[in-house]
Design a protein around this motif. Sequence first.
Motif, PDB file in Angstrom:
ATOM      1  N   PHE A 164      16.328   2.241 -18.346  1.00  0.00           N
ATOM      2  CA  PHE A 164      15.733   1.595 -19.291  1.00  0.00           C
ATOM      3  C   PHE A 164      15.137   2.155 -20.330  1.00  0.00           C
ATOM      4  CE2 PHE A 164      15.095  -2.942 -20.085  1.00  0.00           C
ATOM      5  CZ  PHE A 164      13.918  -2.761 -21.141  1.00  0.00           C
ATOM      6  N   ILE A 165      16.021   2.559 -21.661  1.00  0.00           N
ATOM      7  CA  ILE A 165      15.334   3.318 -22.555  1.00  0.00           C
ATOM      8  C   ILE A 165      14.486   2.466 -23.543  1.00  0.00           C
ATOM      9  CG2 ILE A 165      16.134   4.770 -24.326  1.00  0.00           C
ATOM     10  CD1 ILE A 165      18.627   5.299 -23.314  1.00  0.00           C
ATOM     11  N   GLN A 166      13.294   2.887 -23.510  1.00  0.00           N
ATOM     12  CA  GLN A 166      12.178   2.390 -24.347  1.00  0.00           C
ATOM     13  C   GLN A 166      12.669   2.568 -25.797  1.00  0.00           C
ATOM     14  OE1 GLN A 166      10.222   0.203 -23.002  1.00  0.00           O
ATOM     15  NE2 GLN A 166       9.646   0.745 -20.888  1.00  0.00           N
ATOM     16  N   PRO A 167      12.613   1.602 -26.766  1.00  0.00           N
ATOM     17  CA  PRO A 167      12.679   1.941 -28.064  1.00  0.00           C
ATOM     18  C   PRO A 167      11.245   2.785 -28.472  1.00  0.00           C
ATOM     19  CG  PRO A 167      12.065  -0.203 -27.896  1.00  0.00           C
ATOM     20  CD  PRO A 167      12.398   0.317 -26.465  1.00  0.00           C
ATOM     21  N   ALA A 168      11.152   3.371 -29.699  1.00  0.00           N
ATOM     22  CA  ALA A 168      10.128   4.100 -30.110  1.00  0.00           C
ATOM     23  C   ALA A 168       8.896   2.809 -30.213  1.00  0.00           C
ATOM     24  CB  ALA A 168      10.509   4.468 -31.504  1.00  0.00           C
ATOM     25  N   ALA A 169       7.772   3.325 -29.684  1.00  0.00           N
ATOM     26  CA  ALA A 169       6.640   2.743 -29.271  1.00  0.00           C
ATOM     27  C   ALA A 169       6.342   1.648 -30.570  1.00  0.00           C
ATOM     28  CB  ALA A 169       5.484   3.582 -29.030  1.00  0.00           C
ATOM     29  N   ALA A 170       6.176   0.397 -30.125  1.00  0.00           N
ATOM     30  CA  ALA A 170       6.043  -0.612 -31.206  1.00  0.00           C
ATOM     31  C   ALA A 170       4.764  -0.217 -31.980  1.00  0.00           C
ATOM     32  CB  ALA A 170       6.032  -1.924 -30.572  1.00  0.00           C
ATOM     33  N   LEU A 171       4.883  -0.221 -33.260  1.00  0.00           N
ATOM     34  CA  LEU A 171       3.837  -0.044 -34.323  1.00  0.00           C
ATOM     35  C   LEU A 171       2.687  -0.824 -34.151  1.00  0.00           C
ATOM     36  CD1 LEU A 171       5.997   1.221 -37.235  1.00  0.00           C
ATOM     37  CD2 LEU A 171       4.719   2.633 -35.707  1.00  0.00           C
ATOM     38  N   ARG A 172       1.574  -0.611 -34.001  1.00  0.00           N
ATOM     39  CA  ARG A 172       0.442  -1.556 -33.747  1.00  0.00           C
ATOM     40  C   ARG A 172      -0.006  -1.748 -35.227  1.00  0.00           C
ATOM     41  NH1 ARG A 172      -2.572  -0.676 -28.441  1.00  0.00           N
ATOM     42  NH2 ARG A 172      -3.012   1.304 -29.268  1.00  0.00           N
ATOM     43  N   ASP A 173      -0.825  -2.663 -35.311  1.00  0.00           N
ATOM     44  CA  ASP A 173      -1.264  -3.465 -36.739  1.00  0.00           C
ATOM     45  C   ASP A 173      -1.993  -2.270 -37.466  1.00  0.00           C
ATOM     46  OD1 ASP A 173      -3.792  -5.645 -35.354  1.00  0.00           O
ATOM     47  OD2 ASP A 173      -3.072  -3.597 -34.844  1.00  0.00           O
ATOM     48  N   VAL A 174      -2.890  -1.613 -36.632  1.00  0.00           N
ATOM     49  CA  VAL A 174      -3.704  -0.394 -37.451  1.00  0.00           C
ATOM     50  C   VAL A 174      -3.187   0.793 -36.500  1.00  0.00           C
ATOM     51  CG1 VAL A 174      -6.033   0.310 -37.959  1.00  0.00           C
ATOM     52  CG2 VAL A 174      -5.475  -2.186 -38.137  1.00  0.00           C
ATOM     53  N   GLU A 175      -3.315   1.760 -37.454  1.00  0.00           N
ATOM     54  CA  GLU A 175      -3.265   3.233 -36.362  1.00  0.00           C
ATOM     55  C   GLU A 175      -4.283   3.591 -36.083  1.00  0.00           C
ATOM     56  OE1 GLU A 175      -0.295   5.442 -39.231  1.00  0.00           O
ATOM     57  OE2 GLU A 175      -1.737   6.751 -38.449  1.00  0.00           O
ATOM     58  N   ARG A 176      -4.479   3.936 -34.637  1.00  0.00           N
ATOM     59  CA  ARG A 176      -5.750   4.102 -34.102  1.00  0.00           C
ATOM     60  C   ARG A 176      -5.903   5.675 -33.708  1.00  0.00           C
ATOM     61  NH1 ARG A 176      -7.447  -1.309 -31.969  1.00  0.00           N
ATOM     62  NH2 ARG A 176      -5.760  -2.449 -33.110  1.00  0.00           N
ATOM     63  N   TYR A 177      -6.901   6.132 -33.851  1.00  0.00           N
ATOM     64  CA  TYR A 177      -6.990   7.599 -33.597  1.00  0.00           C
ATOM     65  C   TYR A 177      -6.565   7.993 -32.012  1.00  0.00           C
ATOM     66  CZ  TYR A 177      -9.499  11.970 -33.091  1.00  0.00           C
ATOM     67  OH  TYR A 177      -9.536  13.413 -32.803  1.00  0.00           O
ATOM     68  N   SER A 178      -6.617   7.086 -31.283  1.00  0.00           N
ATOM     69  CA  SER A 178      -6.482   7.277 -29.907  1.00  0.00           C
ATOM     70  C   SER A 178      -4.846   7.323 -29.600  1.00  0.00           C
ATOM     71  CB  SER A 178      -6.859   6.421 -28.931  1.00  0.00           C
ATOM     72  OG  SER A 178      -6.437   5.164 -29.318  1.00  0.00           O
ATOM     73  N   ASP A 179      -4.002   6.802 -30.686  1.00  0.00           N
ATOM     74  CA  ASP A 179      -2.535   6.908 -30.657  1.00  0.00           C
ATOM     75  C   ASP A 179      -1.793   8.172 -30.077  1.00  0.00           C
ATOM     76  OD1 ASP A 179      -1.624   4.457 -32.832  1.00  0.00           O
ATOM     77  OD2 ASP A 179      -2.248   4.260 -30.553  1.00  0.00           O
ATOM     78  N   ARG A 189      20.575  -5.718 -23.124  1.00  0.00           N
ATOM     79  CA  ARG A 189      19.367  -5.571 -23.696  1.00  0.00           C
ATOM     80  C   ARG A 189      18.174  -6.073 -22.552  1.00  0.00           C
ATOM     81  NH1 ARG A 189      16.922  -9.814 -27.761  1.00  0.00           N
ATOM     82  NH2 ARG A 189      18.856  -9.578 -28.795  1.00  0.00           N
ATOM     83  N   GLU A 190      18.680  -6.774 -21.835  1.00  0.00           N
ATOM     84  CA  GLU A 190      17.765  -7.083 -20.534  1.00  0.00           C
ATOM     85  C   GLU A 190      17.386  -6.305 -19.735  1.00  0.00           C
ATOM     86  OE1 GLU A 190      18.289 -10.858 -18.827  1.00  0.00           O
ATOM     87  OE2 GLU A 190      16.423 -11.385 -20.064  1.00  0.00           O
ATOM     88  N   HIS A 191      18.758  -5.190 -19.283  1.00  0.00           N
ATOM     89  CA  HIS A 191      18.684  -4.615 -18.358  1.00  0.00           C
ATOM     90  C   HIS A 191      18.661  -2.906 -18.639  1.00  0.00           C
ATOM     91  CE1 HIS A 191      19.947  -7.521 -14.994  1.00  0.00           C
ATOM     92  NE2 HIS A 191      20.513  -8.076 -16.119  1.00  0.00           N
ATOM     93  N   PHE A 192      19.125  -2.562 -19.832  1.00  0.00           N
ATOM     94  CA  PHE A 192      18.867  -1.331 -20.318  1.00  0.00           C
ATOM     95  C   PHE A 192      18.134  -1.181 -21.465  1.00  0.00           C
ATOM     96  CE2 PHE A 192      21.864   0.023 -17.177  1.00  0.00           C
ATOM     97  CZ  PHE A 192      22.504  -0.982 -17.072  1.00  0.00           C
ATOM     98  N   GLY A 193      17.635  -2.030 -22.309  1.00  0.00           N
ATOM     99  CA  GLY A 193      16.778  -1.761 -23.262  1.00  0.00           C
ATOM    100  C   GLY A 193      17.797  -2.150 -24.890  1.00  0.00           C
ATOM    101  N   GLU A 194      17.133  -1.971 -25.711  1.00  0.00           N
ATOM    102  CA  GLU A 194      17.704  -2.328 -27.154  1.00  0.00           C
ATOM    103  C   GLU A 194      18.621  -1.177 -27.581  1.00  0.00           C
ATOM    104  OE1 GLU A 194      14.251  -5.646 -28.637  1.00  0.00           O
ATOM    105  OE2 GLU A 194      14.861  -3.861 -29.757  1.00  0.00           O
ATOM    106  N   LEU A 195      18.073  -0.027 -27.321  1.00  0.00           N
ATOM    107  CA  LEU A 195      18.907   0.832 -27.934  1.00  0.00           C
ATOM    108  C   LEU A 195      20.323   1.029 -27.259  1.00  0.00           C
ATOM    109  CD1 LEU A 195      18.161   3.085 -29.822  1.00  0.00           C
ATOM    110  CD2 LEU A 195      17.948   4.657 -27.941  1.00  0.00           C
ATOM    111  N   VAL A 196      20.308   0.717 -25.901  1.00  0.00           N
ATOM    112  CA  VAL A 196      21.519   0.753 -25.230  1.00  0.00           C
ATOM    113  C   VAL A 196      22.642  -0.465 -25.626  1.00  0.00           C
ATOM    114  CG1 VAL A 196      22.739   0.794 -22.936  1.00  0.00           C
ATOM    115  CG2 VAL A 196      20.704   1.979 -23.398  1.00  0.00           C
ATOM    116  N   GLU A 197      21.773  -1.583 -25.928  1.00  0.00           N
ATOM    117  CA  GLU A 197      22.279  -2.493 -26.423  1.00  0.00           C
ATOM    118  C   GLU A 197      23.198  -2.463 -27.762  1.00  0.00           C
ATOM    119  OE1 GLU A 197      19.989  -5.637 -28.005  1.00  0.00           O
ATOM    120  OE2 GLU A 197      21.557  -6.951 -28.301  1.00  0.00           O
TER     121      GLU A 197
END
Lengths: 547, 226
Positions: free
Chosen positions: B75-90, A14-22
């Motif tokens: 480093f694969i980012q998960p789907a962008a964290a949902l913010r509390d309110v949906e904004r137009y600029s998203d 998780r720390e090095h590759f992200g939660e998905l890879v975890e």
Amino acid sequence: MTAQEVRLCGLLLREHFGELVEKVGTHLLRSGAQNLRTLIHETGISLDLVKKSLCVLVQHGVCVFSAGRKGPGSPTEYLTSSDHILRILRYPRYIYTAKTLYGDTGELIIEELLQRGDMTMSSTVKTVADRLTQNMEDGHSMDYSEVSNAFSKLVETHFLQRCPPMAAAGKKESTTSATPATPGTPAVPVSTAPPSAESFPDCYRVPHVTLTGRGKRQLSSEDGEDQRNAKKARMDTETHGDEGIYWQVNFERFHLHFRDQAIISAVANKLGQTSSEIVRTMLRMSEVTTSPTATCTKPLSANEIFRSLPNSYSIARPILDQYLTLLVDDPMEFVGKAGESGGGMFVVNLHRALANLARATIESVVQERFGSRSARIFRLLLRKRHLEQKQVEDFAMIPAKEAKDMLYTLLSQNLVQLQEIPKTPDYAPSRTFYLYTVNQLPTARMLLQNCYKTVANLIERRLFETKDSKRLLEKSQRIEAILASLQASGAEPEQLSEVEEMITASEKQQLASLRLHINKLDSAENQVDETIFLLESYVNSTATAAS
Amino acid sequence: MAGRGRGRGRRLMTFSVEAVGINRGDSLPPSIQQPTPVYPVMEQKPLPLTGGEEAEYLLALKQEFRGAMKTLPSFIQPAAALRDVERYSDKYHSGEQNDALMDWTPDWKRFPKELRVRRPATDCVSAVSRSDRVQSSQKKKQVKEKEEVLLKLETLEKKEERGSSGEEEEEQGEEKKKKQEEEEADAEEEYDEEEFEEETDYIMSYFDNGEEFGGDSDENMDEAIY
């Protein structure tokens, strides 16, 4: 794959590759070899994301793929092992070792390879040259040939090795071009085990690479120029003659180096500097002739040792003989005598040294957790193997009540075991001997699992602390960015101090203590990893000796 | 059987009490009715951590390594964290993050065929409507045309600077690059200027939420700022 190992691996991923890879990685760890469809079905993640995670895992060598077990037509299976992931803990130590042996260039080469998993020689050389040029003064830049030299030296001493070729794993096509078939691959494309790097005959051969040039300094001027550089980099399709040859870090070689360091420092602590120099010379001479799993080094005669001693340690021949006799007689048994020819043949007993180091580690754990008197009982039991309760009290010279207490505490912590020896076949309690005993290997394994749990707890605590103060950290990062941009554009000191005052004093204190905690947790992880390395080496050495 | 007569009450155990050393009259420790505490009191305090240069250097290496891994494409980012309110600029911000992912193209010969990802995964995560797809393909054509214009401008610039020797290489490079672009269609979208995204007439800073403190120092202090 114990539960503690899986938990620790998950946190590291998780720390090095992200939660998905975890998620994908821990699922593979728990369930063994699986094919893609099953993986998608069981984790519930979409196809593309699973593919991407698997690519990342395969790239870094964590996951290997092989043809399915049901025959040539079945889908490829992916197998993960926890060893690779647990090594991530040791990456700083590898980088530091490369720095001490080969300077900054070596350090950056190893760091790049560890970050990317595997790379070709040419791309490594270019990236490292660029990074080194960044840090040099204006007008200087790093030549590619210097970096290539460092790279070749690393390969010669086996710290880097070629990645094994993908020999028809799961495909019906032939192997990739320009690689000779490994000796173990049968004609049918189903191989029982993936080819290891060592089985590849050319694994330490540096390819002939045409690389001329110097490192480029990254221009920090307008954005347009950066874009142009980025485009140029992609247009850079010149081949350097080593396409398809990827290099990876040879972890086993680093481990052998660490093991040698541990033995030398143990000898230095116990017997003095000169003895450790002698052992260091012996180990250096047998670096190439000893296989990684050997019990002891090849025998070296005293004459050879005398000739190979470094010049700064010029001692007379008879003194050397005396030192060698001292080393042989020492109860730690680091050095053994293997014969009389050539002035005496001496070997370094590697496995025995590892066992002694592990024993010292376990003893010190008992001492720090339970006190020196419990440690005395523990050491007694290690030496005398089986003792009755009464004998323990007598030998350890501890009053009966306290000895009993300590023994029961150790027993409840599972560091000491009870062995029953019946006098009669019906195991009647009044007619059975109960002996206390310590088994070194199971105890070492148990402590190793404890270490994994410790590191996992440390990482979780660190993540918790960071999450707790996330708002504060973000604010401080923003302020730093503002400060940096103000300074770059030459603002006056009043503006700078105004921006700095946006963080109140109490927040500054909070930040400082947060930083202190995180540093403590991190360096504790590094230290526990040293213990993990010793215990792991010991456990692995007994495993190979038994098989 | 043997213990029935004697051990009535509490002290019935399967092993002989004398052998293990519990004599009569000794009080046993009280039996435990609940799980042991999570953080038991330690009789011996643990040793302090080893300090020193090497430990500090290792610490710095470790933290830098972690930071560097977070910026790499692996480093694969998960789907962008949902913010509390949906904004137009998203809608206009979501394209920016994915550039790092596209930088990494592994050598596909070393991976099994089934792992090859042809299209980026960006579309899978967020809900994509058909109209978006149509718009994005139109936008791609626009982007390509505009990129060609940009490229031509750049090559003209370069021609002025360098002269004819570099020209041929660059033309070849350009052709190669165009071919690459056609092959890796989606992967190579570069948004040089913010104006070319998503048929808006506004530059991206129009959609700033004001959440980032704009620390720009204006160089021209002469004109009044309203």
